[in-house]
Design a protein around this motif. Structure first.
Motif, short mmCIF file in Angstrom:
data_model
loop_
_atom_site.label_atom_id
_atom_site.label_comp_id
_atom_site.label_asym_id
_atom_site.label_seq_id
_atom_site.Cartn_x
_atom_site.Cartn_y
_atom_site.Cartn_z
N ARG A 170 53.42 42.29 45.73
CA ARG A 170 54.26 43.48 45.50
C ARG A 170 53.99 44.12 44.15
O ARG A 170 53.77 45.32 44.06
N PHE A 206 49.00 44.92 45.03
CA PHE A 206 49.10 46.31 45.50
C PHE A 206 49.55 47.28 44.40
O PHE A 206 48.96 48.34 44.23
N PHE A 207 50.60 46.92 43.65
CA PHE A 207 51.15 47.88 42.68
C PHE A 207 50.16 48.25 41.60
O PHE A 207 50.02 49.43 41.25
N ALA A 263 53.66 50.16 47.51
CA ALA A 263 53.35 48.74 47.33
C ALA A 263 54.25 47.87 48.21
O ALA A 263 53.80 46.86 48.77
#
Length: 453
Positions: free
Chosen positions: A398, A402-403, A426
Motif C-alpha cells: 500500500r 504501489f504508492f 495505491a
C-alpha cells in the motif's frame, strides 16, 4: 476481575467467535479512535496558529511513523509469538519473549532520539520542509524525539497485553495518555503561549504517562510481567521477532517514506498543499482507526486458535471482520463524499487553498475506502499466523510497492490532482494483490480443518 493465563486460553478457544472478537475489539477500537483523535487534536489546535505550523506537524508525522514502526516491529514480533505460545500452553517462553521485545524496543528508541537530535536540521530538510516551514519543524521535532523511547516501549507493552487477550488493560494506558494530550494541547499552546512547541511537549508528556500506566497495567489481570531477568537476546528470539514484526516494520516504515515523498510532491504546489494533504492523512487515519481496532480484536483470537489447531475458528473470525469492516467503511465513504469541504475546514477554516486541496484528496480517498477491510484484516491474519513472506509483501504494497512509484508518476502527468489521487490508486492495486495472497491461506486452513474431521 482477576483471571489467569489458563482462563484466557479457555475463553479464547471456546467462546463464540463473533461475540469474542467484539468483546476484544471494543477496547482496541476505543484505544485506536482516541489515539487518532489526539493526533487530530494536534492538527486542530496547531491549525489555529498558522499554515506553516499545520504543515510542520504533517512533516514530523513521518518521523513519528518511524518511531511507531520500531514499536510495532518489536510489539507485533513479540506479541504474535506470545499468543501462539500461550495457545500451545508454553508460558515460560512467552515470559522470556515479553521481556526481550520490551527492552530491545526501549534501547532502540533511545538510539533514535540521540541520532535524530544530532542531525535535527538536515533531517528536517530531508523530510520536505520548505524554508518557511523549517523553523516550525525543528521546534516540533526536537521535542518529539525526546519521547521516542517511551513511545517504542509503550507500543510493545500495548501489543503484548492485547495479544494475551487483555485488551481492556491495554486500553486504559493508551486512552489515559491520549486524554492528557488533548487537555494539555490548548493549555500549553495558547495559555502558556508556547505555540507549536507546546503541542510537541503535550505529546511527549502524554507518552511518558502512557508508558508508566502500561507498565502498571502489565502486572494486572494475569498478564505476563516485564522482568529484566527474562531478557533473552538469543538468535532464536531475534529471528522470531524479525519474522513476526517485519510486516509491521515494512508497513509503518514505508508509510513514513510515503509521507515524506507526499510532502515533497505536495510542496511543489505550496505550503497550503502540504497542509491540506496532512489534514486528509489525519482524517483517513481516524476513520481507519475503527477498522484497525476491530482487526486487532481478531488477532489474539487468530493467534490462540491457530496455535491450538482450531482453523475453523480462525476462518470464521476473518470473514466476520471483513464483512463488518466493509459495511462500516462504505457507510463512512458515502456519508463523507458530500461534506468533504466542511470536514477539512474544521481544521483550517478560512484558508480556501488548504480546503480545496484537502477536499479533493478526501473524495479520492473515499472512493476506495471499502476495499480497506479486506486489506487490513488479511494483513493482520497473515502476520499473526506466521506467514512472514506473504504478510510482508502485502504490508509493503500500500505505502511502498504501489504508492512510491505512483507519487512520482501521477503528479508528473496530472499535476496536483496526481498528488490528491495517489493513495486511492495505491489502495485499489493493493486490494487486487491481497485477494490471491489471502485466498491461498484460507484454502490451506480449510484443508487442514477437513483433515481433522
Amino acid at each position: 476481575m482477576r483471571h489467569s493465563a489458563k482462563d484466557n486460553y479457555v475463553y479464547l478457544t471456546t467462546a463464540p467467535v463473533p461475540r469474542l472478537i467484539v468483546s476484544l475489539a471494543v477496547p482496541t477500537i476505543i484505544s485506536m479512535l482516541v489515539t487518532s483523535f489526539y493526533n487530530m487534536a494536534d492538527t486542530y489546535f496547531v491549525g489555529k496558529i498558522n499554515t506553516q505550523s499545520t504543515a510542520a506537524v504533517g512533516i514530523v508525522f513521518s518521523v513519528m511513523s518511524i518511531i511507531q514502526a520500531v514499536g510495532f516491529f518489536f510489539g507485533h514480533g513479540s506479541g504474535n509469538y506470545i499468543s501462539r505460545k500461550l495457545g500451545a500452553q508454553e508460558t515460560e517462553n512467552a515470559e522470556k519473549m515479553a521481556a526481550t521485545g520490551f527492552f530491545w524496543a526501549l534501547f532502540t528508541g533511545i538510539a533514535l532520539a540521540v541520532i535524530g537530535l544530532i542531525f535535527l536540521t538536515p533531517l528536517s530538510l530531508a523530510l520536505g520542509s520548505t524554508p518557511t516551514i523549517l523553523p516550525y519543524t525543528e521546534k516540533y521535532l526536537g521535542i518529539i524525539l525526546l519521547g521516542a523511547p517511551f513511545m517504542t516501549a509503550s507500543l510493545v507493552m500495548n501489543n503484548q497485553i492485547r495479544f494475551q487477550g487483555n485488551a481492556a488493560y491495554a486500553m486504559v494506558g493508551i486512552v489515559s495518555g491520549a486524554v492528557i494530550n488533548v487537555v494539555l494541547d490548548p493549555i500549553l499552546i495558547f495559555v502558556f503561549d508556547m505555540g507549536i512547541s507546546g503541542a510537541a511537549l503535550a505529546t511527549v508528556i502524554s507518552q511518558i504517562c502512557s508508558f508508566f500506566l502500561l507498565l502498571y497495567m502489565g502486572s494486572k489481570g494475569g498478564n505476563i510481567r516485564i522482568r529484566f531477568k527474562y531478557f533473552t537476546p538469543s538468535l532464536a528470539f531475534i529471528k522470531e521477532i524479525i519474522g513476526g514484526g517485519t510486516p509491521s516494520l515494512a508497513r509503518q516504515g514505508l508509510a513514513s517514506v510515503a509521507t515524506i515523498l507526499l510532502n515533497v510532491a505536495a510542496g511543489a504546489y505550496g505550503d497550503a498543499a502540504i497542509a491540506g494533504m496532512s489534514i486528509v492523512t489525519r482524517i483517513a487515519m481516524f476513520i481507519n482507526a475503527f477498522l484497525i481496532g476491530f482487526g486487532q480484536g481478531f488477532q489474539p483470537v487468530c493467534g490462540f486458535n491457530y496455535g491450538a489447531g482450531l482453523y475453523g475458528r480462525v476462518r470464521q473470525g476473518f470473514w466476520f471482520c471483513v464483512k463488518v469492516g466493509s459495511i462500516f467503511l462504505l457507510v463512512c465513504a458515502v456519508a463523507g463524499m458530500g461534506f468533504a469541504e466542511e470536514i477539512v475546514s474544521v481544521f483550517r477554516k478560512g484558508d480556501p487553498d488548504v480546503i480545496a486541496v484537502g477536499a479533493a484528496a478526501l473524495r479520492w480517498q473515499f472512493i476506495t475506502f471499502p476495499l480497506g477491510a479486506w486489506i487490513v484484516v488479511s494483513n493482520m491474519m497473515l502476520q499473526t499466523i506466521r506467514k512472514p513472506v506473504k504478510a510482508t509483501i502485502l504490508s509493503s504494497a500500500r505505502q511502498g510497492l504501489f504508492f512510491i512509484p505512483l507519487i512520482f508518476i501521477l503528479p508528473y502527468y496530472l499535476g496536483l490532482q496526481g498528488v490528491e489521487m495517489c493513495q486511492a490508486t495505491a489502495d485499489l492495486l493493493t486490494f487486487l494483490l491481497a485477494i490471491p495472497l489471502t485466498g491461498s491461506v484460507l484454502n490451506e486452513m480449510k484443508r487442514k480443518q477437513a483433515e481433522q474431521i
